[in-house]
Scaffold this active site. Structure first.
Site, PDB file in Angstrom:
ATOM      1  N   GLU A   1      34.379  43.368  44.963  1.00 22.77           N
ATOM      2  CA  GLU A   1      34.775  42.356  45.950  1.00 22.77           C
ATOM      3  C   GLU A   1      33.820  41.176  46.039  1.00 22.77           C
ATOM      4  O   GLU A   1      34.248  40.023  46.228  1.00 22.77           O
ATOM      5  CB  GLU A   1      34.928  43.011  47.335  1.00 22.77           C
ATOM      6  CG  GLU A   1      36.204  43.810  47.533  1.00 22.77           C
ATOM      7  CD  GLU A   1      36.082  45.261  47.081  1.00 22.77           C
ATOM      8  OE1 GLU A   1      36.992  46.042  47.361  1.00 22.77           O
ATOM      9  OE2 GLU A   1      35.064  45.604  46.430  1.00 22.77           O
TER      10      GLU A   1
ATOM     11  N   GLU B   1      38.366  52.765  47.766  1.00 17.67           N
ATOM     12  CA  GLU B   1      38.430  53.070  49.202  1.00 17.67           C
ATOM     13  C   GLU B   1      39.515  54.103  49.485  1.00 17.67           C
ATOM     14  O   GLU B   1      39.321  55.033  50.288  1.00 17.67           O
ATOM     15  CB  GLU B   1      38.682  51.788  49.989  1.00 17.67           C
ATOM     16  CG  GLU B   1      37.488  50.837  49.967  1.00 17.67           C
ATOM     17  CD  GLU B   1      37.803  49.463  50.510  1.00 17.67           C
ATOM     18  OE1 GLU B   1      37.224  49.102  51.549  1.00 17.67           O
ATOM     19  OE2 GLU B   1      38.621  48.741  49.903  1.00 17.67           O
TER      20      GLU B   1
ATOM     21  N   GLY C   1      39.913  48.375  46.699  1.00 17.12           N
ATOM     22  CA  GLY C   1      40.776  49.135  47.598  1.00 17.12           C
ATOM     23  C   GLY C   1      41.202  50.471  47.021  1.00 17.12           C
ATOM     24  O   GLY C   1      41.474  51.420  47.771  1.00 17.12           O
TER      25      GLY C   1
ATOM     26  N   ALA D   1      42.941  45.830  45.966  1.00 13.95           N
ATOM     27  CA  ALA D   1      43.945  45.183  46.803  1.00 13.95           C
ATOM     28  C   ALA D   1      44.563  44.024  46.028  1.00 13.95           C
ATOM     29  O   ALA D   1      43.969  43.498  45.082  1.00 13.95           O
ATOM     30  CB  ALA D   1      43.317  44.688  48.100  1.00 13.95           C
TER      31      ALA D   1
END
Length: 269
Positions: free
Chosen positions: A145, A125, A122, A77
């Site tokens: 993260e 994911e 992300g 992200a």
């Protein structure tokens, strides 16, 4: 049970951050922010959502392949967007990611992730929301993260645990370890690993094999798998019977079964 809406919405879907090319019923969607390793921000997530909706509703598309431009599939992200978020803004950002990735997870057409490079946070994911994952030998995967003071926010704690188990998921998330494509293959995180320059050709070959099969059967199978996964066995088997019988209601099996029987007769002559 959903009915796929075969409505033409057009195929000119390339956006500011996505490159979309449709060839022989396969849509290749390429993340196109190479300067930031294809990082996901709110704008990109919304573009993915709109593009997936258009592709799902296009009769020209039977399989979707997600990949990335440059050195990354998606390296995570967008930290530039995340660093100053309030708690409520962070929740909204997480909910947006959940909405988009559940959309991909439940899309009526198969979605294959072709991991061409860094697949982190992300990006991992996003890959886990797809039906299955093929990786370049050069790909690196992980959840970094915790090193940034946060946890996965787009479904990583849940998608990963379902994909390859609680223990390995905890290890990846707690350590922030970045693993190789072959390590990911060994733990079931990816389905196959290919030389980097063969990744897309091999992925497209699998997509073409899927296209040879009944689109109705593929759609119903995907829905049965996704919905049945979280049910008890007996309830899940009842669900499977519902979808099995739905195939016969649609009638798409008749010509295929007739052709199979005729071919068998020809081989016996």
């Amino acid at each position: 049970m959903k009915q796929r809406r075969f409505v033409e919405r057009g195929v000119g879907m390339t956006t500011e951050n996505l490159l979309v090319e449709i060839t022989d019923q396969v849509a290749v969607v390429k993340m196109n922010r190479p300067k930031v390793l294809n990082a996901l921000n709110s704008e990109v997530l919304k573009e993915i959502e709109a593009t997936m909706t258009q592709l799902e509703n296009s009769p020209e598309v039977r399989v979707i392949v997600l990949t990335g431009e440059g050195k990354a599939f998606v390296a995570g992200a967008d930290i530039g967007e995340m660093k100053d978020l309030s708690p409520q803004e962070a929740r909204d950002f997480s909910n947006l990611g959940h909405r988009v990735f559940i959309q991909i997870h439940t899309l009526e057409v198969p979605v294959i992730a072709a991991l061409n490079g860094f697949t982190l946070g992300g990006g991992l994911e996003l890959a886990l929301a797809c039906d299955f994952r093929y990786a370049s030998e050069e790909a690196k995967l992980g959840f970094p993260e915790a090193s940034l003071g946060i946890i996965t926010g787009f479904g990583g704690t849940q998608f990963a645990a379902r994909a390859f188990g609680l223990s390995r998921t905890k290890e990846l998330i707690y350590t922030g370890e970045m693993i190789t494509a072959h390590q990911a293959l060994n733990c079931g995180l990816v389905n196959r690993v290919f030389p980097h320059d063969e990744l897309m050709a091999e992925t497209m070959a699998v997509a073409r094999r899927i296209i040879k099969n009944s689109p109705e059967a593929i759609s119903l199978a995907k829905e049965a798998i996704v919905k049945g996964y979280d049910l008890g066995l007996r309830e899940a088997l009842e669900l499977e019977s519902d979808y099995f019988s739905a195939c016969f209601a649609l009638g798409a099996h008749r010509d295929r079964m007739k052709a199979f029987l005729e071919n068998r007769k020809e081989r016996k002559k």
